[in-house]
Design a protein around this motif. Sequence first.
Motif, PDB file in Angstrom:
ATOM      1  N   ALA A  11      52.323  47.069  38.893  1.00 27.76           N
ATOM      2  CA  ALA A  11      51.413  46.699  37.805  1.00 27.76           C
ATOM      3  C   ALA A  11      50.036  47.312  37.988  1.00 27.76           C
ATOM      4  O   ALA A  11      49.036  46.739  37.575  1.00 27.76           O
ATOM      5  N   GLY A  12      49.989  48.487  38.605  1.00 28.85           N
ATOM      6  CA  GLY A  12      48.704  49.134  38.861  1.00 28.85           C
ATOM      7  C   GLY A  12      47.946  49.475  37.596  1.00 28.85           C
ATOM      8  O   GLY A  12      46.714  49.391  37.548  1.00 28.85           O
ATOM      9  N   SER A  13      48.664  49.830  36.522  1.00 22.11           N
ATOM     10  CA  SER A  13      47.986  50.200  35.273  1.00 22.11           C
ATOM     11  C   SER A  13      47.237  49.018  34.667  1.00 22.11           C
ATOM     12  O   SER A  13      46.144  49.186  34.123  1.00 22.11           O
ATOM     13  N   SER A  14      47.820  47.824  34.774  1.00 25.10           N
ATOM     14  CA  SER A  14      47.129  46.636  34.255  1.00 25.10           C
ATOM     15  C   SER A  14      45.886  46.321  35.075  1.00 25.10           C
ATOM     16  O   SER A  14      44.850  45.935  34.533  1.00 25.10           O
ATOM     17  N   LEU A  15      45.968  46.500  36.389  1.00 25.73           N
ATOM     18  CA  LEU A  15      44.838  46.214  37.262  1.00 25.73           C
ATOM     19  C   LEU A  15      43.737  47.267  37.148  1.00 25.73           C
ATOM     20  O   LEU A  15      42.558  46.957  37.319  1.00 25.73           O
ATOM     21  N   MET A  16      44.121  48.503  36.844  1.00 26.62           N
ATOM     22  CA  MET A  16      43.162  49.598  36.765  1.00 26.62           C
ATOM     23  C   MET A  16      42.642  49.840  35.350  1.00 26.62           C
ATOM     24  O   MET A  16      41.850  50.764  35.133  1.00 26.62           O
ATOM     25  N   ARG A  17      43.036  49.028  34.411  1.00 25.25           N
ATOM     26  CA  ARG A  17      42.604  49.256  33.027  1.00 25.25           C
ATOM     27  C   ARG A  17      41.094  49.177  32.853  1.00 25.25           C
ATOM     28  O   ARG A  17      40.514  49.982  32.112  1.00 25.25           O
TER      29      ARG A  17
END
Length: 291
Positions: free
Chosen positions: A162-168
């Motif tokens: 879920a890196g994309s959600s955390l890095m948004r």
Amino acid sequence: MDQQKLMEYATIVAKLKMYPYFDIANYILMCIIVREDNHPQPGSGNNSPLFSRKHPLACWVASMVLCFAGSILGNFLVGEPVITPFKNHTDLLTATAVWYCINYSPFDIIYKMTKFSPIKWVVMCAKEVQRVHKIHHGVAYAFKAYPGAYVVIVILGVVKGAGSSLMRPVARLAAGIWKPHDKTEWLSPSFATKSSVVASIVFLCERLNMIPQLPHPTLYFTVVLFFIYFRLSALIVDIQDPFAPFENLFCNIFMGGVWDALKKATTKTDKKEDSKQYAKADKPKEDKKND
């Protein structure tokens, strides 16, 4: 279904290569997120030029941050260079080609095709397969690098999945957007983050031999089906968060919900008793005035 055929299918899914199709699905979704974060929505009355036309470099940087978010954040946590994901020219060129098609295709045809429901469902399912692959590899790497550090292993699995959600928020900053009033992933975790936590724990338990009766391909295939099922449920039936009922029950029992309810009930009864006492105290005065 025959158990042997099921095992064959599970083995095929467990050995799937992510490049190019599944990685392209990930790049498509990440570029769409950046585009929809920055472009004016249809019918909003905003006729300003599209963000990708005005600021192509910022749009590309924000898209690449999301495309490789899991690797960037994972490298940051383990002390490796965060720029390492960009050393693979093949992945970088593929992500750049997808970014260009999403934002600059003639008549915007590529973006419109990705919003067509059947294509959208296929891309979403491919993304979930890639998510499980990333979680599994994140847990496997952390288990070897940090044996016994179970929290670290789960965290790296979640970061990979879920890196994309955390890095948004970082991608938004790269595009010049600052929305402190919006809920972040830490305040309101999405289903992707919650399911990544569950999958990381499952793969960790497998590494610890706590699930001995289930072969690895079957377990892996089950986790993939879990992710795809709930992703399609969110798209078709609009089931946003299947974890919400369990979270509410847990919070009501262990996070002070019961005591808050008792406090409200006692304050209400105290107010009722006070109002009754005031009413009784006022009655004799009224009777005297009538006399």
